[in-house]
Motif scaffolding. Structure first.
Motif, PDB file in Angstrom:
ATOM      1  N   GLU A 185       0.812  -1.205   0.154  1.00  0.00           N
ATOM      2  CA  GLU A 185       0.054   0.003   0.054  1.00  0.00           C
ATOM      3  C   GLU A 185       0.873   1.128   0.080  1.00  0.00           C
ATOM      4  OE1 GLU A 185      -0.228  -2.383   2.559  1.00  0.00           O
ATOM      5  OE2 GLU A 185      -1.615  -3.828   1.211  1.00  0.00           O
ATOM      6  N   THR A 186       0.262   2.337  -0.233  1.00  0.00           N
ATOM      7  CA  THR A 186       0.919   3.727  -0.239  1.00  0.00           C
ATOM      8  C   THR A 186       0.690   4.319   1.036  1.00  0.00           C
ATOM      9  OG1 THR A 186      -0.998   4.914  -1.159  1.00  0.00           O
ATOM     10  CG2 THR A 186       0.491   4.042  -2.682  1.00  0.00           C
ATOM     11  N   PRO A 187       1.363   5.124   1.843  1.00  0.00           N
ATOM     12  CA  PRO A 187       1.243   5.758   3.037  1.00  0.00           C
ATOM     13  C   PRO A 187      -0.440   6.259   2.997  1.00  0.00           C
ATOM     14  CG  PRO A 187       3.292   6.303   2.266  1.00  0.00           C
ATOM     15  CD  PRO A 187       2.802   5.449   1.373  1.00  0.00           C
ATOM     16  N   ALA A 188      -0.908   7.093   1.773  1.00  0.00           N
ATOM     17  CA  ALA A 188      -1.711   7.777   1.573  1.00  0.00           C
ATOM     18  C   ALA A 188      -2.973   6.479   1.809  1.00  0.00           C
ATOM     19  CB  ALA A 188      -2.228   8.377   0.354  1.00  0.00           C
ATOM     20  N   GLU A 189      -2.745   5.333   1.203  1.00  0.00           N
ATOM     21  CA  GLU A 189      -3.915   4.110   1.164  1.00  0.00           C
ATOM     22  C   GLU A 189      -3.997   3.812   2.800  1.00  0.00           C
ATOM     23  OE1 GLU A 189      -3.403   2.658  -3.373  1.00  0.00           O
ATOM     24  OE2 GLU A 189      -2.172   1.806  -1.666  1.00  0.00           O
ATOM     25  N   ILE A 190      -2.875   3.903   3.414  1.00  0.00           N
ATOM     26  CA  ILE A 190      -2.944   3.401   4.845  1.00  0.00           C
ATOM     27  C   ILE A 190      -3.757   4.362   5.640  1.00  0.00           C
ATOM     28  CG2 ILE A 190      -1.395   2.935   7.048  1.00  0.00           C
ATOM     29  CD1 ILE A 190      -1.672   0.582   4.866  1.00  0.00           C
ATOM     30  N   ARG A 191      -3.607   5.842   5.366  1.00  0.00           N
ATOM     31  CA  ARG A 191      -4.380   6.726   6.244  1.00  0.00           C
ATOM     32  C   ARG A 191      -5.837   6.666   5.757  1.00  0.00           C
ATOM     33  NH1 ARG A 191       0.026   9.996   4.328  1.00  0.00           N
ATOM     34  NH2 ARG A 191      -1.259  11.125   2.712  1.00  0.00           N
ATOM     35  N   LEU A 192      -6.402   6.318   4.700  1.00  0.00           N
ATOM     36  CA  LEU A 192      -7.477   5.945   4.317  1.00  0.00           C
ATOM     37  C   LEU A 192      -8.145   4.845   4.940  1.00  0.00           C
ATOM     38  CD1 LEU A 192      -9.877   6.150   1.588  1.00  0.00           C
ATOM     39  CD2 LEU A 192      -9.028   3.998   1.114  1.00  0.00           C
ATOM     40  N   ALA A 193      -7.171   3.602   4.978  1.00  0.00           N
ATOM     41  CA  ALA A 193      -7.482   2.385   5.755  1.00  0.00           C
ATOM     42  C   ALA A 193      -7.934   2.716   7.087  1.00  0.00           C
ATOM     43  CB  ALA A 193      -6.505   1.431   5.655  1.00  0.00           C
ATOM     44  N   ARG A 194      -7.120   3.672   7.988  1.00  0.00           N
ATOM     45  CA  ARG A 194      -7.467   3.978   9.254  1.00  0.00           C
ATOM     46  C   ARG A 194      -8.638   4.702   9.395  1.00  0.00           C
ATOM     47  NH1 ARG A 194      -2.675   6.092  10.271  1.00  0.00           N
ATOM     48  NH2 ARG A 194      -1.746   4.304  11.206  1.00  0.00           N
ATOM     49  N   ILE A 195      -9.043   5.686   8.810  1.00  0.00           N
ATOM     50  CA  ILE A 195     -10.246   6.318   8.459  1.00  0.00           C
ATOM     51  C   ILE A 195     -11.383   5.432   8.265  1.00  0.00           C
ATOM     52  CG2 ILE A 195     -11.681   8.046   7.414  1.00  0.00           C
ATOM     53  CD1 ILE A 195      -8.778   9.592   6.689  1.00  0.00           C
ATOM     54  N   VAL A 196     -11.345   4.496   7.667  1.00  0.00           N
ATOM     55  CA  VAL A 196     -12.577   3.608   7.417  1.00  0.00           C
ATOM     56  C   VAL A 196     -12.566   2.505   8.398  1.00  0.00           C
ATOM     57  CG1 VAL A 196     -12.757   4.156   4.872  1.00  0.00           C
ATOM     58  CG2 VAL A 196     -11.458   2.125   5.633  1.00  0.00           C
ATOM     59  N   GLY A 197     -11.565   2.476   9.442  1.00  0.00           N
ATOM     60  CA  GLY A 197     -11.772   1.450  10.482  1.00  0.00           C
ATOM     61  C   GLY A 197     -10.836   0.374  10.466  1.00  0.00           C
ATOM     62  N   ALA A 198      -9.851   0.333   9.588  1.00  0.00           N
ATOM     63  CA  ALA A 198      -8.897  -0.884   9.466  1.00  0.00           C
ATOM     64  C   ALA A 198      -8.030  -1.058  10.605  1.00  0.00           C
ATOM     65  CB  ALA A 198      -8.270  -1.225   8.228  1.00  0.00           C
ATOM     66  N   THR A 199      -7.814  -2.186  11.054  1.00  0.00           N
ATOM     67  CA  THR A 199      -6.788  -2.228  12.209  1.00  0.00           C
ATOM     68  C   THR A 199      -5.074  -2.976  11.604  1.00  0.00           C
ATOM     69  OG1 THR A 199      -8.323  -2.929  13.657  1.00  0.00           O
ATOM     70  CG2 THR A 199      -6.359  -3.251  14.641  1.00  0.00           C
ATOM     71  N   ALA A 200      -5.641  -3.692  10.473  1.00  0.00           N
ATOM     72  CA  ALA A 200      -4.233  -4.372   9.740  1.00  0.00           C
ATOM     73  C   ALA A 200      -4.686  -4.476   8.415  1.00  0.00           C
ATOM     74  CB  ALA A 200      -4.116  -5.626  10.436  1.00  0.00           C
ATOM     75  N   VAL A 201      -3.726  -4.638   7.474  1.00  0.00           N
ATOM     76  CA  VAL A 201      -4.035  -4.677   6.264  1.00  0.00           C
ATOM     77  C   VAL A 201      -3.076  -6.020   5.514  1.00  0.00           C
ATOM     78  CG1 VAL A 201      -4.517  -2.115   5.819  1.00  0.00           C
ATOM     79  CG2 VAL A 201      -1.946  -3.116   5.438  1.00  0.00           C
ATOM     80  N   GLY A 202      -3.901  -6.491   4.399  1.00  0.00           N
ATOM     81  CA  GLY A 202      -3.024  -7.753   4.078  1.00  0.00           C
ATOM     82  C   GLY A 202      -3.516  -8.036   2.473  1.00  0.00           C
ATOM     83  N   MET A 203      -3.020  -9.278   1.977  1.00  0.00           N
ATOM     84  CA  MET A 203      -3.266  -9.648   0.631  1.00  0.00           C
ATOM     85  C   MET A 203      -4.021 -10.719   0.384  1.00  0.00           C
ATOM     86  SD  MET A 203       0.339  -8.438  -1.059  1.00  0.00           S
ATOM     87  CE  MET A 203       1.245  -6.850  -0.481  1.00  0.00           C
ATOM     88  N   SER A 204      -4.673 -11.404   1.516  1.00  0.00           N
ATOM     89  CA  SER A 204      -5.211 -12.665   1.333  1.00  0.00           C
ATOM     90  C   SER A 204      -6.564 -12.928   2.175  1.00  0.00           C
ATOM     91  CB  SER A 204      -4.227 -13.825   1.901  1.00  0.00           C
ATOM     92  OG  SER A 204      -3.934 -13.753   3.246  1.00  0.00           O
TER      93      SER A 204
END
Ligand code: HPA
Length: 267
Positions: A185-204
């Motif tokens: 992910e990009t840092p901007a995508e991670i900021r988005l993920a945080r705003i929408v309520g994600a705690t962790a990100v992954g590909m599976s």
């Protein structure tokens, strides 16, 4: 009965596990702890998808873990390998056809919580699929409208939490957001993920959860945290880091699973 189910029935010779584990990065060594292990390379299971990702073996291992019959998939196919979100559908159909009722999924993930650093284990309570794709695209039956309100089974989650407590293993809980990969992910995508309520990100995992619920399996899933997500440390992310760091949390998660099966909990 499909040819692959036939092979399983013959090779497992009366062993009838009801629980299957999908071993993600860092969990592979758990396959080595199976007692009386029968190992079947995916190539010997007609229709079974294979993974070309380094760090992922390609074999099914069945036997007993802490005395409980289990079946493990050591290695999985990912959406990002060929752009097929239903890549794991044949594998899960074969497991369901063989009689598996419960599916424990594991993965490596990046953390959005600075407290939940590399080596942490996170029980997934819910997920976010903003990928725009779905493994049930093309499924013609009305069964495709699968409910995901209770996708992550309360009973299995409770058993994992109890086992973590018993082994003294810290267990985080959170929401897993699926990104297609294979680029990070990009840092901007991670900021988005945080705003929408994600705690962790992954590909599976997310497509497998959807497919498993479609097939009527009970599901639980855990992440081993290998890194803080993009932009949180200033450093660049890499697959090498994922492979290097996954065994840390993988050992902890393996201990939780072994305690869970030893307790003969509802698994
Ligand atoms: N992003 C996506 N997938 C991952 C990560 C990450 O930061 N770490 C391990 N798998």
């Amino acid at each position: 009965m499909s040819d692959a189910v036939d092979v399983l029935v013959k090779r497992l010779n009366g062993l009838a596990p009801k629980t299957a584990l999908v071993l993600g990065s860092g969990l592979g060594p758990l396959a080595g702890e199976v007692e009386g292990a029968v190992r079947i390379p995916y190539a010997e299971l007609p229709g079974f998808p294979r993974s070309g990702v380094s760090g992922h073996a390609g074999e099914l291992v069945a036997g007993r873990l802490s005395g409980t019959p289990v079946l493990m998939l050591n290695g999985r196919a990912h959406y990002y390998e060929h752009g097929n979100p239903a890549a794991m559908r044949p594998a899960l159909e074969i497991l369901a056809g063989f009689g598996i009722e419960k599916l424990l999924l594991t993965n490596a993930a990046g953390s959005l919580d600075p407290q939940m650093g590399p080596g942490s284990v996170m029980l997934i309570t819910d997920h976010i699929n903003f990928s725009g794709t779905n493994p049930l695209f093309g499924e013609p039956s009305d069964k495709r409208f699968v409910g995901l309100t209770n996708a992550y089974d309360a009973g299995l989650r409770g058993a994992i939490e109890a086992a973590a407590e018993k082994t003294g293993t810290p267990l985080y809980k959170g929401v897993y957001m699926w990104f297609s990969g294979p680029s990070f992910e990009t840092p901007a995508e991670i900021r988005l993920a945080r705003i929408v309520g994600a705690t962790a990100v992954g590909m599976s995992t997310v497509p497998e959860v959807i497919l498993a619920r479609f097939l009527g399996l009970r599901v639980a899933a855990c992440s081993v945290i290998t890194n803080l997500a993009a932009g949180m440390t200033g450093g660049e992310l890499s697959h090498q880091e994922t492979k290097d760091m996954a065994p840390l949390g993988g050992k902890r998660l393996a201990a939780i699973f072994k305690a869970m099966f030893a307790a003969g909990a509802d698994v």
